[in-house]
Design a protein around this motif. Sequence first.
Motif, PDB file in Angstrom:
ATOM      1  N   SER B 220      52.933 142.620  23.012  1.00 20.96           N
ATOM      2  CA  SER B 220      53.442 143.970  22.745  1.00 20.96           C
ATOM      3  C   SER B 220      54.512 144.331  23.784  1.00 20.96           C
ATOM      4  O   SER B 220      54.493 143.837  24.909  1.00 20.96           O
ATOM      5  N   TYR B 221      55.398 145.210  23.354  1.00 23.33           N
ATOM      6  CA  TYR B 221      56.552 145.580  24.190  1.00 23.33           C
ATOM      7  C   TYR B 221      56.111 146.382  25.401  1.00 23.33           C
ATOM      8  O   TYR B 221      55.216 147.202  25.327  1.00 23.33           O
ATOM      9  N   GLN B 222      56.741 146.056  26.504  1.00 26.13           N
ATOM     10  CA  GLN B 222      56.503 146.826  27.721  1.00 26.13           C
ATOM     11  C   GLN B 222      57.838 147.384  28.170  1.00 26.13           C
ATOM     12  O   GLN B 222      58.868 146.720  28.011  1.00 26.13           O
ATOM     13  N   ALA B 223      57.800 148.540  28.721  1.00 31.37           N
ATOM     14  CA  ALA B 223      59.074 149.113  29.195  1.00 31.37           C
ATOM     15  C   ALA B 223      59.725 148.120  30.142  1.00 31.37           C
ATOM     16  O   ALA B 223      59.062 147.564  31.012  1.00 31.37           O
ATOM     17  N   GLY B 224      61.008 147.881  29.977  1.00 33.20           N
ATOM     18  CA  GLY B 224      61.717 146.949  30.843  1.00 33.20           C
ATOM     19  C   GLY B 224      61.942 145.603  30.188  1.00 33.20           C
ATOM     20  O   GLY B 224      62.728 144.803  30.679  1.00 33.20           O
ATOM     21  N   ASP B 225      61.245 145.327  29.074  1.00 38.09           N
ATOM     22  CA  ASP B 225      61.473 144.059  28.371  1.00 38.09           C
ATOM     23  C   ASP B 225      62.863 144.055  27.771  1.00 38.09           C
ATOM     24  O   ASP B 225      63.374 145.102  27.350  1.00 38.09           O
ATOM     25  N   SER B 226      63.467 142.883  27.749  1.00 35.33           N
ATOM     26  CA  SER B 226      64.825 142.804  27.214  1.00 35.33           C
ATOM     27  C   SER B 226      64.824 143.108  25.723  1.00 35.33           C
ATOM     28  O   SER B 226      63.984 142.604  24.988  1.00 35.33           O
ATOM     29  N   PRO B 227      65.756 143.927  25.275  1.00 35.19           N
ATOM     30  CA  PRO B 227      65.822 144.232  23.826  1.00 35.19           C
ATOM     31  C   PRO B 227      66.126 142.996  22.995  1.00 35.19           C
ATOM     32  O   PRO B 227      65.813 142.941  21.802  1.00 35.19           O
ATOM     33  N   LYS B 228      66.683 141.955  23.656  1.00 36.48           N
ATOM     34  CA  LYS B 228      66.995 140.720  22.911  1.00 36.48           C
ATOM     35  C   LYS B 228      65.741 140.057  22.377  1.00 36.48           C
ATOM     36  O   LYS B 228      65.772 139.291  21.418  1.00 36.48           O
ATOM     37  N   SER B 237      58.188 147.096   9.994  1.00 42.31           N
ATOM     38  CA  SER B 237      56.878 147.416   9.410  1.00 42.31           C
ATOM     39  C   SER B 237      56.071 148.339  10.308  1.00 42.31           C
ATOM     40  O   SER B 237      55.320 149.180   9.843  1.00 42.31           O
ATOM     41  N   ALA B 238      56.210 148.183  11.624  1.00 38.58           N
ATOM     42  CA  ALA B 238      55.435 149.040  12.536  1.00 38.58           C
ATOM     43  C   ALA B 238      56.344 149.583  13.633  1.00 38.58           C
ATOM     44  O   ALA B 238      56.391 149.040  14.735  1.00 38.58           O
ATOM     45  N   PRO B 239      57.065 150.628  13.315  1.00 44.37           N
ATOM     46  CA  PRO B 239      58.058 151.113  14.297  1.00 44.37           C
ATOM     47  C   PRO B 239      57.436 151.652  15.584  1.00 44.37           C
ATOM     48  O   PRO B 239      58.091 151.699  16.604  1.00 44.37           O
ATOM     49  N   GLU B 240      56.152 152.050  15.553  1.00 44.52           N
ATOM     50  CA  GLU B 240      55.539 152.595  16.768  1.00 44.52           C
ATOM     51  C   GLU B 240      55.146 151.501  17.766  1.00 44.52           C
ATOM     52  O   GLU B 240      54.948 151.772  18.934  1.00 44.52           O
ATOM     53  N   GLN B 241      55.005 150.286  17.284  1.00 43.65           N
ATOM     54  CA  GLN B 241      54.501 149.229  18.183  1.00 43.65           C
ATOM     55  C   GLN B 241      55.442 148.023  18.163  1.00 43.65           C
ATOM     56  O   GLN B 241      55.230 147.078  17.418  1.00 43.65           O
TER      57      GLN B 241
END
Lengths: 653, 317
Positions: B220-228, B237-241
């Motif tokens: 799962s995404y963590q703040a600071g992860d590269s958008p790439k 399908s799951a914009p919140e996660q």
Amino acid sequence: MLMANLALPRYWAVYGLLLQVLLFLLYQPALSIASSLLFALLLTFQAWRLYQNKPALSNRQINTLLAPLLLLMLLQVRQLGVLNLMLHILLLAAVARSLTVQQRGQGLQLLWVHYFAIACCFIFYQQMSMAILIFALALLNLYLQYRLFAPAESTLQPKRLLSIFALSFPLWLGMFLLFPRLPPLWQLPNQNMASTGLGDELDPGSIEKLVQSDALAFRVSFLNERPDKADWYWRAKVYEDFDGRRWQVNARFNSRQRRAMATELPAFSASAPLVKYQILAESSYQTDLFSLGLPVSWPANLVAKPAALMASQTPLTQRISYSLQSRLQPIPLASPAEKQLNLLQDTANPQARAFGAALATQFPAQPDKVVQALSAYFQQEPFFYTLTPPRLGQNAIDQFLYETRSGFCSHYASATAVVLRAAGIPARVVGGYLGGNWQENQQYLQVRQRDAHAWVEYLTASGWQRYDPTAAIAPERILEGIEQTLSDNERALLSGWQDNWLGQLALQWSHLDYVWSVWVLGFNQQDQEQLWQRLRRWEYWSVLLYSLGALLLLGAAVMLRQWVRQRADHAHQAWRWLTQALGTAPAAGCTLSSWLTTLAEQNPAQQQALERLRKLYEAAVFNDDAAALRLLRRELRLQRRSLRRLARQRKSA
Amino acid sequence: MMFKASKDWFKRKFAAWLAKRQPAATQVELTQSVIYILPSRFGWWFVFLIALLYLMGTNYQNNLILLLSFMLLSLLMVTMLLAFLNMHQLKLSVKQDARCFAPERAQLPLGLSSKSCQMLHIGLRGQRQRQLVESLSQQQRFALVLPTLSRGYYPLPRLELSSTFPLGLFRCWSYPALTSAIWVYPEAIEQLHANTERLAEQASKQTTPHALLEPDDVKSYQAGDSPKRILWRKLASAPEQPVVRSYGGEASPLPHWIKIPALQGAALESVLSHACFQLLALEQQGHSYGLQTQSVTLAPAKGALHLERCLQELALC
């Protein structure tokens, strides 16, 4: 301050040095030779320092240098006088300060002293050419001041300068003309200079010396009709004491009682012609002024002396201008003492006194006859009018009357007075100026030292009559002026260079100088009062004030309108109208548009009207459409009732 | 005592008056209502000179001296106008806060613009230090050097802009307020105790470069992860996660937690200095990290923004 610590460029110091060298040259009349040398040395040192790019002196160094110099100057205070000492100190302060200046902050005191020193130059110089130079110095100092506060690389922009000049010049002129002027508040020390013009003693040779000077004595413009040329006898001094050789001004002219005497106006006859004239007198370092006949009205700052003479309260150190009104009539006898004073005789000159006694027995109690006989005597005997009379010995009058028989106006005047006194007629010698050059184009009379003259006044029942013995010997002196009277050789003695083009140029310049003197130097309290009166009398004041008021009102109205408009821009206005018409405002967070949409949905009856309102509102606010705003207002007015009903329904619900 | 009290009272009143008159904004234009002008010290001397010359001209009845004194007086008046116009319509803007680490001096980037303004002094109100802008035309960027401050958060005090151009006779000034702040982070000092060694150990484990690894997992995404690395197809399908690709090598490291114990005084400062150093080191090495202070807990993340938030929290401790 940060800026105060910026270093000064070298050219600043160079300009400062230039300014000081010019000041030093202008101050020459005040400087003694020793101090002149000293200042020259200091200025040379400064020039050398700048040329070699040496660092500035420290405060301590300059103080050790200054202390002995200051002491030296204070020791000369007797010799210099207070004013000159002040000028010395001022110049010393400026020169010494400039040796230490290195940063911008240190330049300020220097500039201040410069301004003051430049202003002091005007104590010596008031001619137009000098005034231009001194004002140029003030502008140079102003430029130096600008340099202290401007960025280093900035340059003067002519356009900007012009606008500054356009702004400040009317202010300047207005203040000069209208700013209240005061009489002198207290006495300031003045320049000690040798006086020029006629002295308090009249030697047989004193006028001859004076006549060789081409210098200007005074200038006159007549305010009403110009009197006849034969009446241009400008009285300056009256000599009443005679010691056998030399005439002197009596002590009563210098006494302190003269102020009390001045208050009473002399008795004059209304039938005598009245002359109104303005005199612009050059600085003479004397108090005596010049007047025609019997002055009957004079400005408050002048003093009337005995024998109807005018004087200023202080010696003339600069040009002054004054207006007088005179009656061309004999001067009335002031007191019996004055009569006695002018009958006093000396033991010298027995022949002349015997001649007078003989005339008295011939024409007893007929002064006019005696004078006529004397005139006839001068004309019949071989008397000569010359600028270079032979020297006279102990009994000067006898020698002149019976041996040399050649002399200048003072010889004739003093001989006549002696003979008249011996004949029992009170008589005195009057010194002053005769005639002058009338400048036709500029309409003023130029009187130079060359026009100095002496004549006689003798007492009759109607007062002191003027008698000019020179007129009997050389009538052309009165009519043409001195140049025409003298032989070619003698004329060469007068320093004359009026004939060549340089002389013409000088004459033109002197005319310009006259205008300058009258309008700039001569502008005084009296003129200012007249100007104020004339301004007050101007009949269009009310028109000007009303139109100004109207303009102001108009401007205020325009500004108010703008203000109201700005205050109520479209969004505000539309919002106010809509919420007023609907009785409520949308809840916080809800836009007016969406609120109107929900309202329309809830009230199908007014749906169309509400939709229209919404569209107009959006066009007015988001498209900034003034026409839509007007339409919105009309729509609201039309729908007034239905909207009010809607508001009531909503309230009740 | 009384004097000081009344002086303080006046100061407070004046500050309140200013705050009401000129509230802080991100962009300020100097208009007639916020520019103040009075004769400078030299200006008063100049007035004295004019009065002196007037007296001298009157006493000597010398029109030329009077003329000179009136010339100087008219210049004085015109200079008043010019001094005002020099500052008039000067625009000041600020885009970001000033930040620095403790012993340094922060610099506040300002945007200045004016038609023509010369010899402008800029500084903080109540501070001696001034910076000089010799000539300002059109737009210009300017870094205002702030005085040395200790760790903390400071709202930007009122500025003081002043100028004595063109003749030094008038001082024209204004006190604009800008909405900006000064963050002074603790000084980054590495302190050698157990903590540091552990950190170094952890850092040495991660020697494998990312580029060589194949994506083998998602997390799962963590703040600071590269958008790439975001799996965009899953995002729909799951914009919140959001889900990101994960590389085997970095799946294992646990987020680093930096904890600030309840301390005070010099001890706190030293801990904060060390924490600051750690934060910088971790960010440089690309780890994710969280911060826990007495009042706030920041969830682990990485990136410049996260670092800034953490540093700000340190500054506020």
